[in-house]
Design an enzyme around this catalytic site. Structure first.
Site, PDB file in Angstrom:
ATOM      1  CD1 TRP A   1      -1.640   2.677  -1.876  1.00  0.00           C
ATOM      2  CD2 TRP A   1      -0.996   2.999  -3.995  1.00  0.00           C
ATOM      3  NE1 TRP A   1      -1.846   1.504  -2.530  1.00  0.00           N
ATOM      4  CE2 TRP A   1      -1.448   1.664  -3.844  1.00  0.00           C
ATOM      5  CE3 TRP A   1      -0.540   3.408  -5.236  1.00  0.00           C
ATOM      6  CZ2 TRP A   1      -1.457   0.754  -4.899  1.00  0.00           C
ATOM      7  CZ3 TRP A   1      -0.552   2.496  -6.283  1.00  0.00           C
ATOM      8  CH2 TRP A   1      -1.003   1.192  -6.110  1.00  0.00           C
TER       9      TRP A   1
ATOM     10  CG  ASP B   1      -5.137  -8.138   0.143  1.00  0.00           C
ATOM     11  OD1 ASP B   1      -4.934  -6.967  -0.206  1.00  0.00           O
ATOM     12  OD2 ASP B   1      -4.583  -9.114  -0.381  1.00  0.00           O
TER      13      ASP B   1
ATOM     14  CG  ASP C   1      -3.146  -2.273  -7.076  1.00  0.00           C
ATOM     15  OD1 ASP C   1      -1.983  -2.188  -6.670  1.00  0.00           O
ATOM     16  OD2 ASP C   1      -4.135  -2.007  -6.371  1.00  0.00           O
TER      17      ASP C   1
ATOM     18  CD  GLU D   1      -2.529  -1.819   0.439  1.00  0.00           C
ATOM     19  OE1 GLU D   1      -2.701  -1.131  -0.576  1.00  0.00           O
ATOM     20  OE2 GLU D   1      -3.084  -2.928   0.595  1.00  0.00           O
TER      21      GLU D   1
ATOM     22  NE  ARG E   1      -0.318   6.914  -6.968  1.00  0.00           N
ATOM     23  CZ  ARG E   1      -1.553   6.484  -6.688  1.00  0.00           C
ATOM     24  NH1 ARG E   1      -2.095   5.522  -7.402  1.00  0.00           N
ATOM     25  NH2 ARG E   1      -2.217   6.996  -5.681  1.00  0.00           N
TER      26      ARG E   1
ATOM     27  N   GLY F   1     -12.795   4.125 -18.905  1.00  0.00           N
ATOM     28  CA  GLY F   1     -14.209   4.459 -19.018  1.00  0.00           C
ATOM     29  C   GLY F   1     -14.671   4.734 -20.433  1.00  0.00           C
TER      30      GLY F   1
END
Length: 450
Positions: free
Chosen positions: A314, A372, A261, A73, A168, A185
Protein backbone atom coordinates in the site's frame (compact mmCIF):
# COMPACT_ATOMS: atom_id res chain seq x y z
CA UNK A 1 -10.17 7.51 31.72
CA UNK A 2 -7.02 7.48 33.87
CA UNK A 3 -8.95 6.17 36.88
CA UNK A 4 -10.45 3.39 34.75
CA UNK A 5 -7.00 2.56 33.39
CA UNK A 6 -5.64 2.26 36.93
CA UNK A 7 -8.51 0.36 38.57
CA UNK A 8 -10.44 -1.58 35.93
CA UNK A 9 -7.54 -2.49 33.64
CA UNK A 10 -4.83 -2.68 36.31
CA UNK A 11 -2.64 -0.22 34.36
CA UNK A 12 -2.58 -2.54 31.33
CA UNK A 13 -3.83 -1.38 27.95
CA UNK A 14 -3.72 -4.98 26.76
CA UNK A 15 -6.13 -5.97 29.55
CA UNK A 16 -8.67 -3.54 28.14
CA UNK A 17 -8.26 -4.79 24.60
CA UNK A 18 -8.47 -8.40 25.79
CA UNK A 19 -11.74 -7.70 27.61
CA UNK A 20 -13.41 -6.22 24.53
CA UNK A 21 -11.88 -8.90 22.30
CA UNK A 22 -13.29 -11.65 24.55
CA UNK A 23 -16.70 -10.01 24.63
CA UNK A 24 -16.87 -9.86 20.84
CA UNK A 25 -17.02 -6.07 20.72
CA UNK A 26 -13.83 -5.97 18.67
CA UNK A 27 -11.56 -8.47 16.97
CA UNK A 28 -7.86 -8.01 17.66
CA UNK A 29 -5.64 -9.41 14.90
CA UNK A 30 -1.88 -9.81 14.81
CA UNK A 31 0.98 -8.49 12.67
CA UNK A 32 4.60 -9.28 11.94
CA UNK A 33 6.70 -9.43 15.11
CA UNK A 34 8.61 -6.24 14.30
CA UNK A 35 6.80 -5.13 11.13
CA UNK A 36 9.28 -6.79 8.79
CA UNK A 37 8.57 -6.12 5.10
CA UNK A 38 7.66 -9.62 3.92
CA UNK A 39 8.38 -9.44 0.15
CA UNK A 40 11.94 -8.18 0.66
CA UNK A 41 13.10 -10.31 3.58
CA UNK A 42 15.93 -12.49 2.33
CA UNK A 43 14.94 -15.96 3.57
CA UNK A 44 11.66 -17.79 3.97
CA UNK A 45 12.76 -18.63 7.50
CA UNK A 46 12.87 -14.92 8.41
CA UNK A 47 9.45 -14.41 6.82
CA UNK A 48 8.00 -17.31 8.79
CA UNK A 49 9.67 -16.20 12.04
CA UNK A 50 8.12 -12.74 11.75
CA UNK A 51 4.63 -14.23 11.34
CA UNK A 52 4.99 -17.06 13.85
CA UNK A 53 6.37 -14.80 16.57
CA UNK A 54 3.53 -12.36 15.88
CA UNK A 55 1.01 -15.19 16.30
CA UNK A 56 2.69 -16.59 19.43
CA UNK A 57 2.88 -13.13 21.03
CA UNK A 58 -0.82 -12.58 20.27
CA UNK A 59 -1.73 -15.91 21.90
CA UNK A 60 0.37 -15.07 24.96
CA UNK A 61 -1.44 -11.76 25.48
CA UNK A 62 -4.97 -12.65 24.33
CA UNK A 63 -5.18 -16.36 25.06
CA UNK A 64 -6.35 -17.38 21.60
CA UNK A 65 -5.23 -17.85 18.02
CA UNK A 66 -5.62 -14.70 15.88
CA UNK A 67 -7.78 -15.17 12.82
CA UNK A 68 -6.41 -12.27 10.80
CA UNK A 69 -3.15 -10.44 10.28
CA UNK A 70 -2.12 -6.94 9.33
CA UNK A 71 0.71 -7.61 6.90
CA UNK A 72 3.34 -4.90 7.42
CA UNK A 73 2.70 -2.17 4.84
CA UNK A 74 0.01 -4.51 3.37
CA UNK A 75 2.92 -6.00 1.41
CA UNK A 76 2.37 -9.30 -0.38
CA UNK A 77 4.55 -11.56 -2.51
CA UNK A 78 3.34 -14.64 -4.47
CA UNK A 79 5.40 -17.81 -4.89
CA UNK A 80 8.00 -17.44 -7.65
CA UNK A 81 11.72 -17.71 -8.41
CA UNK A 82 12.98 -14.78 -6.35
CA UNK A 83 16.36 -13.10 -6.63
CA UNK A 84 18.00 -10.63 -4.28
CA UNK A 85 17.42 -7.12 -5.64
CA UNK A 86 20.79 -5.90 -4.32
CA UNK A 87 23.15 -8.78 -5.17
CA UNK A 88 24.94 -9.23 -8.48
CA UNK A 89 25.41 -12.61 -10.20
CA UNK A 90 23.06 -14.37 -7.80
CA UNK A 91 20.83 -17.17 -9.01
CA UNK A 92 17.08 -17.04 -8.43
CA UNK A 93 15.42 -19.61 -6.18
CA UNK A 94 11.86 -20.60 -5.35
CA UNK A 95 10.35 -18.55 -2.52
CA UNK A 96 7.14 -19.22 -0.61
CA UNK A 97 4.11 -17.04 -1.27
CA UNK A 98 2.98 -14.86 1.62
CA UNK A 99 -0.35 -16.68 1.81
CA UNK A 100 1.46 -20.00 2.27
CA UNK A 101 3.29 -18.65 5.30
CA UNK A 102 0.02 -17.32 6.73
CA UNK A 103 -1.75 -20.63 6.16
CA UNK A 104 1.02 -22.50 8.00
CA UNK A 105 0.46 -20.28 11.05
CA UNK A 106 -3.33 -20.66 11.10
CA UNK A 107 -4.12 -17.19 9.70
CA UNK A 108 -7.45 -17.01 7.88
CA UNK A 109 -7.35 -13.55 6.29
CA UNK A 110 -5.24 -10.48 5.53
CA UNK A 111 -5.58 -7.06 3.88
CA UNK A 112 -4.22 -5.56 0.66
CA UNK A 113 -4.56 -2.29 -1.23
CA UNK A 114 -7.30 -2.01 -3.84
CA UNK A 115 -4.98 -1.96 -6.87
CA UNK A 116 -3.83 -5.50 -6.01
CA UNK A 117 -7.37 -6.83 -6.19
CA UNK A 118 -7.87 -5.25 -9.59
CA UNK A 119 -4.51 -6.53 -10.83
CA UNK A 120 -3.10 -3.31 -12.25
CA UNK A 121 0.57 -2.58 -12.85
CA UNK A 122 1.69 -0.66 -9.76
CA UNK A 123 5.19 0.44 -10.79
CA UNK A 124 4.66 3.49 -12.97
CA UNK A 125 7.67 5.84 -13.02
CA UNK A 126 9.34 4.05 -10.10
CA UNK A 127 10.67 1.37 -12.46
CA UNK A 128 12.92 3.94 -14.11
CA UNK A 129 14.05 5.40 -10.81
CA UNK A 130 15.24 2.04 -9.48
CA UNK A 131 15.50 -0.61 -12.24
CA UNK A 132 15.89 -3.50 -9.77
CA UNK A 133 12.19 -3.06 -8.97
CA UNK A 134 11.29 -3.62 -12.62
CA UNK A 135 13.23 -6.89 -12.62
CA UNK A 136 11.50 -8.07 -9.44
CA UNK A 137 8.06 -7.24 -10.80
CA UNK A 138 8.83 -8.97 -14.10
CA UNK A 139 9.78 -12.15 -12.25
CA UNK A 140 6.62 -12.22 -10.14
CA UNK A 141 4.27 -11.14 -12.95
CA UNK A 142 5.12 -14.26 -14.97
CA UNK A 143 2.83 -16.10 -12.58
CA UNK A 144 0.01 -13.56 -12.56
CA UNK A 145 -2.47 -12.80 -15.35
CA UNK A 146 -4.52 -9.60 -14.96
CA UNK A 147 -8.14 -10.62 -14.46
CA UNK A 148 -10.63 -10.44 -17.27
CA UNK A 149 -13.52 -10.51 -14.80
CA UNK A 150 -14.62 -7.51 -12.77
CA UNK A 151 -13.17 -7.35 -9.26
CA UNK A 152 -14.22 -5.02 -6.50
CA UNK A 153 -12.69 -3.86 -3.23
CA UNK A 154 -16.16 -4.35 -1.70
CA UNK A 155 -15.87 -8.11 -2.18
CA UNK A 156 -13.56 -10.50 -0.31
CA UNK A 157 -11.68 -13.15 -2.22
CA UNK A 158 -10.09 -16.50 -1.48
CA UNK A 159 -6.61 -17.37 -2.66
CA UNK A 160 -6.02 -20.90 -4.00
CA UNK A 161 -4.83 -22.20 -0.62
CA UNK A 162 -7.96 -20.97 1.21
CA UNK A 163 -6.62 -17.81 2.85
CA UNK A 164 -8.90 -14.80 2.26
CA UNK A 165 -7.92 -11.26 1.35
CA UNK A 166 -9.82 -8.01 1.93
CA UNK A 167 -9.03 -4.80 0.03
CA UNK A 168 -8.88 -1.22 1.27
CA UNK A 169 -11.72 1.08 0.21
CA UNK A 170 -10.45 4.17 -1.68
CA UNK A 171 -13.50 6.35 -0.91
CA UNK A 172 -13.17 6.32 2.87
CA UNK A 173 -9.38 6.39 2.57
CA UNK A 174 -9.41 9.81 0.89
CA UNK A 175 -11.97 11.18 3.33
CA UNK A 176 -9.83 10.38 6.37
CA UNK A 177 -6.24 10.44 5.09
CA UNK A 178 -6.13 13.49 2.85
CA UNK A 179 -5.12 16.77 4.47
CA UNK A 180 -6.17 18.62 1.31
CA UNK A 181 -9.64 17.25 0.51
CA UNK A 182 -10.30 15.07 3.56
CA UNK A 183 -11.63 15.77 7.02
CA UNK A 184 -8.28 16.41 8.78
CA UNK A 185 -7.70 19.55 6.70
CA UNK A 186 -10.79 21.34 8.02
CA UNK A 187 -9.91 24.96 8.96
CA UNK A 188 -11.48 24.51 12.43
CA UNK A 189 -9.19 21.66 13.45
CA UNK A 190 -6.01 22.01 15.49
CA UNK A 191 -2.91 22.98 13.52
CA UNK A 192 -0.24 20.29 13.90
CA UNK A 193 2.85 22.22 12.84
CA UNK A 194 2.59 25.57 14.64
CA UNK A 195 3.75 25.28 18.26
CA UNK A 196 4.69 27.65 21.05
CA UNK A 197 8.19 27.19 22.48
CA UNK A 198 9.23 26.24 25.06
CA UNK A 199 6.66 23.56 25.79
CA UNK A 200 5.55 22.91 22.19
CA UNK A 201 1.92 23.70 23.03
CA UNK A 202 -0.54 24.20 20.17
CA UNK A 203 -3.02 27.06 20.31
CA UNK A 204 -3.93 27.55 16.66
CA UNK A 205 -6.34 26.05 14.16
CA UNK A 206 -5.51 25.05 10.59
CA UNK A 207 -7.35 28.17 9.36
CA UNK A 208 -8.37 29.12 5.84
CA UNK A 209 -4.79 29.92 4.80
CA UNK A 210 -3.28 26.47 5.33
CA UNK A 211 0.21 27.21 4.03
CA UNK A 212 1.15 30.35 5.99
CA UNK A 213 1.86 29.56 9.65
CA UNK A 214 1.89 33.27 10.40
CA UNK A 215 -1.77 33.57 9.40
CA UNK A 216 -3.07 30.88 11.75
CA UNK A 217 -6.07 31.81 13.89
CA UNK A 218 -6.74 30.80 17.53
CA UNK A 219 -8.17 27.32 18.04
CA UNK A 220 -11.82 27.12 19.09
CA UNK A 221 -12.68 23.64 20.43
CA UNK A 222 -16.42 24.31 20.09
CA UNK A 223 -16.06 25.08 16.38
CA UNK A 224 -13.92 21.98 16.01
CA UNK A 225 -16.63 19.89 17.69
CA UNK A 226 -19.19 21.15 15.17
CA UNK A 227 -16.92 19.99 12.36
CA UNK A 228 -16.53 16.59 14.00
CA UNK A 229 -20.29 16.15 14.06
CA UNK A 230 -20.60 17.18 10.42
CA UNK A 231 -17.78 14.90 9.30
CA UNK A 232 -19.13 11.90 11.21
CA UNK A 233 -22.54 12.43 9.60
CA UNK A 234 -20.91 12.78 6.17
CA UNK A 235 -18.98 9.53 6.64
CA UNK A 236 -22.21 7.70 7.42
CA UNK A 237 -23.65 9.01 4.15
CA UNK A 238 -20.50 8.00 2.24
CA UNK A 239 -20.66 4.47 3.64
CA UNK A 240 -24.33 4.07 2.83
CA UNK A 241 -24.06 5.45 -0.71
CA UNK A 242 -20.95 3.38 -1.50
CA UNK A 243 -22.58 0.16 -0.32
CA UNK A 244 -25.83 0.98 -2.12
CA UNK A 245 -23.93 1.56 -5.37
CA UNK A 246 -22.13 -1.77 -5.05
CA UNK A 247 -25.37 -3.61 -4.30
CA UNK A 248 -26.81 -2.15 -7.47
CA UNK A 249 -23.85 -3.48 -9.46
CA UNK A 250 -23.42 -6.89 -7.82
CA UNK A 251 -26.95 -7.58 -6.54
CA UNK A 252 -25.52 -8.46 -3.12
CA UNK A 253 -24.33 -6.68 -0.01
CA UNK A 254 -20.74 -5.55 -0.03
CA UNK A 255 -18.20 -4.92 2.71
CA UNK A 256 -16.22 -1.70 3.13
CA UNK A 257 -12.74 -2.06 4.61
CA UNK A 258 -11.78 1.29 6.12
CA UNK A 259 -8.26 0.85 7.48
CA UNK A 260 -5.78 3.42 8.73
CA UNK A 261 -2.60 3.82 10.74
CA UNK A 262 -3.72 4.57 14.29
CA UNK A 263 -1.11 7.32 14.63
CA UNK A 264 -3.39 9.46 12.46
CA UNK A 265 -6.02 9.66 15.19
CA UNK A 266 -4.94 12.00 17.98
CA UNK A 267 -1.46 12.68 16.58
CA UNK A 268 -1.65 14.15 13.08
CA UNK A 269 -5.39 14.66 13.46
CA UNK A 270 -6.01 15.78 17.02
CA UNK A 271 -9.78 15.45 16.77
CA UNK A 272 -9.54 11.97 15.22
CA UNK A 273 -10.47 9.92 18.33
CA UNK A 274 -13.57 12.03 18.93
CA UNK A 275 -14.48 11.62 15.26
CA UNK A 276 -14.32 7.83 15.63
CA UNK A 277 -16.49 7.99 18.73
CA UNK A 278 -19.13 10.14 17.05
CA UNK A 279 -19.02 7.98 13.92
CA UNK A 280 -19.67 4.86 15.98
CA UNK A 281 -22.64 6.52 17.68
CA UNK A 282 -24.14 7.74 14.42
CA UNK A 283 -23.76 4.37 12.71
CA UNK A 284 -25.48 2.73 15.68
CA UNK A 285 -28.30 5.26 15.65
CA UNK A 286 -28.74 5.03 11.87
CA UNK A 287 -28.87 1.25 11.85
CA UNK A 288 -28.47 0.67 8.10
CA UNK A 289 -24.75 -0.13 8.13
CA UNK A 290 -23.52 -2.99 10.29
CA UNK A 291 -20.08 -2.70 11.85
CA UNK A 292 -18.26 -6.03 11.57
CA UNK A 293 -14.80 -7.54 11.86
CA UNK A 294 -13.01 -9.68 9.31
CA UNK A 295 -13.88 -12.80 11.25
CA UNK A 296 -17.55 -11.81 11.34
CA UNK A 297 -17.60 -11.53 7.56
CA UNK A 298 -16.01 -14.94 7.03
CA UNK A 299 -18.46 -16.56 9.43
CA UNK A 300 -21.62 -15.27 7.74
CA UNK A 301 -20.42 -14.81 4.15
CA UNK A 302 -17.57 -17.13 3.08
CA UNK A 303 -15.59 -15.95 0.06
CA UNK A 304 -17.24 -16.97 -3.21
CA UNK A 305 -14.44 -16.34 -5.70
CA UNK A 306 -10.87 -17.67 -5.95
CA UNK A 307 -8.22 -15.29 -7.28
CA UNK A 308 -4.46 -14.80 -7.41
CA UNK A 309 -2.72 -11.57 -6.47
CA UNK A 310 0.23 -9.66 -7.93
CA UNK A 311 3.14 -8.55 -5.80
CA UNK A 312 2.73 -5.15 -4.16
CA UNK A 313 2.01 -3.03 -1.09
CA UNK A 314 0.00 0.00 0.00
CA UNK A 315 3.06 2.25 -0.25
CA UNK A 316 3.60 5.08 -2.69
CA UNK A 317 3.54 3.65 -6.19
CA UNK A 318 1.82 0.47 -4.96
CA UNK A 319 5.02 -1.58 -4.93
CA UNK A 320 8.29 -1.66 -2.95
CA UNK A 321 9.86 1.67 -3.95
CA UNK A 322 9.60 3.34 -0.54
CA UNK A 323 11.38 0.36 1.06
CA UNK A 324 13.85 -0.32 -1.76
CA UNK A 325 15.46 2.59 -3.58
CA UNK A 326 18.80 4.29 -4.16
CA UNK A 327 18.73 5.80 -0.66
CA UNK A 328 18.15 2.63 1.39
CA UNK A 329 19.11 -0.35 -0.77
CA UNK A 330 22.33 -0.75 1.25
CA UNK A 331 20.28 -1.84 4.27
CA UNK A 332 19.06 -4.97 2.48
CA UNK A 333 22.58 -6.16 1.72
CA UNK A 334 23.42 -6.00 5.42
CA UNK A 335 20.15 -7.67 6.40
CA UNK A 336 20.53 -10.54 3.95
CA UNK A 337 23.92 -11.41 5.39
CA UNK A 338 22.47 -11.48 8.91
CA UNK A 339 19.43 -13.52 7.88
CA UNK A 340 21.61 -16.20 6.32
CA UNK A 341 23.79 -16.32 9.42
CA UNK A 342 20.70 -16.54 11.65
CA UNK A 343 19.38 -19.48 9.65
CA UNK A 344 22.72 -21.25 9.99
CA UNK A 345 22.97 -20.67 13.75
CA UNK A 346 19.40 -21.86 14.32
CA UNK A 347 19.88 -25.02 12.28
CA UNK A 348 23.33 -25.94 13.57
CA UNK A 349 23.86 -24.46 17.07
CA UNK A 350 20.47 -23.64 18.62
CA UNK A 351 20.33 -26.40 21.27
CA UNK A 352 23.91 -26.13 22.47
CA UNK A 353 25.89 -23.91 24.82
CA UNK A 354 25.48 -20.91 22.51
CA UNK A 355 21.68 -20.80 22.82
CA UNK A 356 21.62 -17.67 25.01
CA UNK A 357 23.83 -15.77 22.58
CA UNK A 358 21.85 -16.89 19.53
CA UNK A 359 18.61 -15.87 21.22
CA UNK A 360 19.92 -12.35 21.69
CA UNK A 361 21.18 -12.32 18.10
CA UNK A 362 17.64 -13.21 17.02
CA UNK A 363 16.29 -10.18 18.91
CA UNK A 364 18.81 -7.90 17.20
CA UNK A 365 17.87 -9.30 13.79
CA UNK A 366 14.16 -8.89 14.42
CA UNK A 367 14.66 -5.28 15.42
CA UNK A 368 16.84 -4.62 12.38
CA UNK A 369 14.11 -6.07 10.12
CA UNK A 370 11.56 -3.38 11.02
CA UNK A 371 10.27 -1.72 7.85
CA UNK A 372 10.29 1.67 9.57
CA UNK A 373 14.03 2.06 9.06
CA UNK A 374 13.83 2.03 5.25
CA UNK A 375 10.65 4.12 5.32
CA UNK A 376 12.18 6.89 7.43
CA UNK A 377 15.34 6.92 5.34
CA UNK A 378 13.21 7.38 2.20
CA UNK A 379 11.02 10.12 3.62
CA UNK A 380 13.95 11.90 5.32
CA UNK A 381 11.69 12.26 8.38
CA UNK A 382 14.29 10.84 10.78
CA UNK A 383 17.02 9.53 8.52
CA UNK A 384 19.95 9.91 10.91
CA UNK A 385 18.11 8.20 13.74
CA UNK A 386 16.96 5.35 11.49
CA UNK A 387 20.42 4.70 10.10
CA UNK A 388 21.94 4.73 13.59
CA UNK A 389 19.33 2.34 14.98
CA UNK A 390 19.49 -0.02 12.01
CA UNK A 391 23.27 -0.18 12.00
CA UNK A 392 23.38 -0.62 15.77
CA UNK A 393 21.18 -3.73 15.64
CA UNK A 394 23.08 -5.18 12.68
CA UNK A 395 26.46 -4.45 14.26
CA UNK A 396 25.38 -6.10 17.50
CA UNK A 397 24.17 -9.15 15.59
CA UNK A 398 27.46 -9.40 13.74
CA UNK A 399 29.39 -9.16 17.01
CA UNK A 400 27.21 -11.84 18.61
CA UNK A 401 27.66 -14.27 15.72
CA UNK A 402 31.37 -15.05 16.34
CA UNK A 403 30.68 -15.22 20.09
CA UNK A 404 28.08 -17.89 19.43
CA UNK A 405 30.53 -19.78 17.24
CA UNK A 406 33.22 -19.50 19.91
CA UNK A 407 30.98 -20.95 22.62
CA UNK A 408 29.55 -23.62 20.33
CA UNK A 409 33.05 -24.91 19.55
CA UNK A 410 33.95 -25.19 23.23
CA UNK A 411 35.32 -21.76 24.06
CA UNK A 412 34.25 -19.43 26.87
CA UNK A 413 33.49 -15.73 26.79
CA UNK A 414 35.94 -13.37 28.41
CA UNK A 415 34.87 -10.59 30.75
CA UNK A 416 34.54 -8.02 27.95
CA UNK A 417 32.46 -10.35 25.81
CA UNK A 418 30.18 -11.23 28.72
CA UNK A 419 29.70 -7.54 29.41
CA UNK A 420 28.78 -6.94 25.76
CA UNK A 421 26.21 -9.76 25.83
CA UNK A 422 24.66 -8.41 29.02
CA UNK A 423 24.53 -4.90 27.56
CA UNK A 424 22.68 -6.24 24.51
CA UNK A 425 20.22 -8.13 26.72
CA UNK A 426 19.49 -5.01 28.76
CA UNK A 427 19.25 -2.64 25.82
CA UNK A 428 17.25 -4.85 23.45
CA UNK A 429 14.97 -7.18 25.39
CA UNK A 430 11.72 -7.77 23.46
CA UNK A 431 10.18 -11.22 23.19
CA UNK A 432 11.27 -12.86 26.45
CA UNK A 433 10.70 -16.33 25.04
CA UNK A 434 11.99 -17.02 21.53
CA UNK A 435 11.93 -20.45 19.93
CA UNK A 436 15.05 -20.55 17.78
CA UNK A 437 13.47 -23.36 15.82
CA UNK A 438 11.47 -20.67 13.99
CA UNK A 439 14.57 -20.03 11.88
CA UNK A 440 15.22 -23.74 11.37
CA UNK A 441 12.03 -24.62 9.52
CA UNK A 442 12.32 -26.28 6.12
CA UNK A 443 10.15 -23.96 3.95
CA UNK A 444 9.35 -26.81 1.57
CA UNK A 445 7.88 -29.14 4.20
CA UNK A 446 7.26 -26.91 7.24
CA UNK A 447 9.21 -29.41 9.36
CA UNK A 448 11.84 -28.52 11.95
CA UNK A 449 15.37 -29.14 10.74
CA UNK A 450 17.01 -31.39 13.34
Amino acid sequence: ELEQFRTRWNRSIISGFRHFNDSGSIEVITSGATHGYQPLLGTDESCKAQVRLGVETHKRHFGKQPRGIWLPECAYRPRYDWKSPVAENESAWQRMGTEEILKDEGIEYFFVDSHMIRGGNPLGTYATKFPQLAEMFARSSKFFTPPAEYRSEYEHYMLPNGVVCFARDPQTTVKVWSGDVGYPGDPAYLEFHKQLYPGRHKYWRISENKADLGQKQPYDPFKAYESIQNHAADMVDVLKSTLAHYKGLADRNGCIVAMYDTELFGHWWWEGPEFLYQLGKKLHEDGEVEMVSGGDVLDVDPAKHVITLPEGSWGEGGYHYIWLNEENSWTWGRLYDCQRKMRYMAKEWRDGAAKEIITQAARELLLAEASDWQFLISTQAARDYSEIRFNDHVDRFLQLYPLAEKVHTGGTLNEQELEFLKDCQIKDAPFPEIDLGMWAIDPATGALVQ
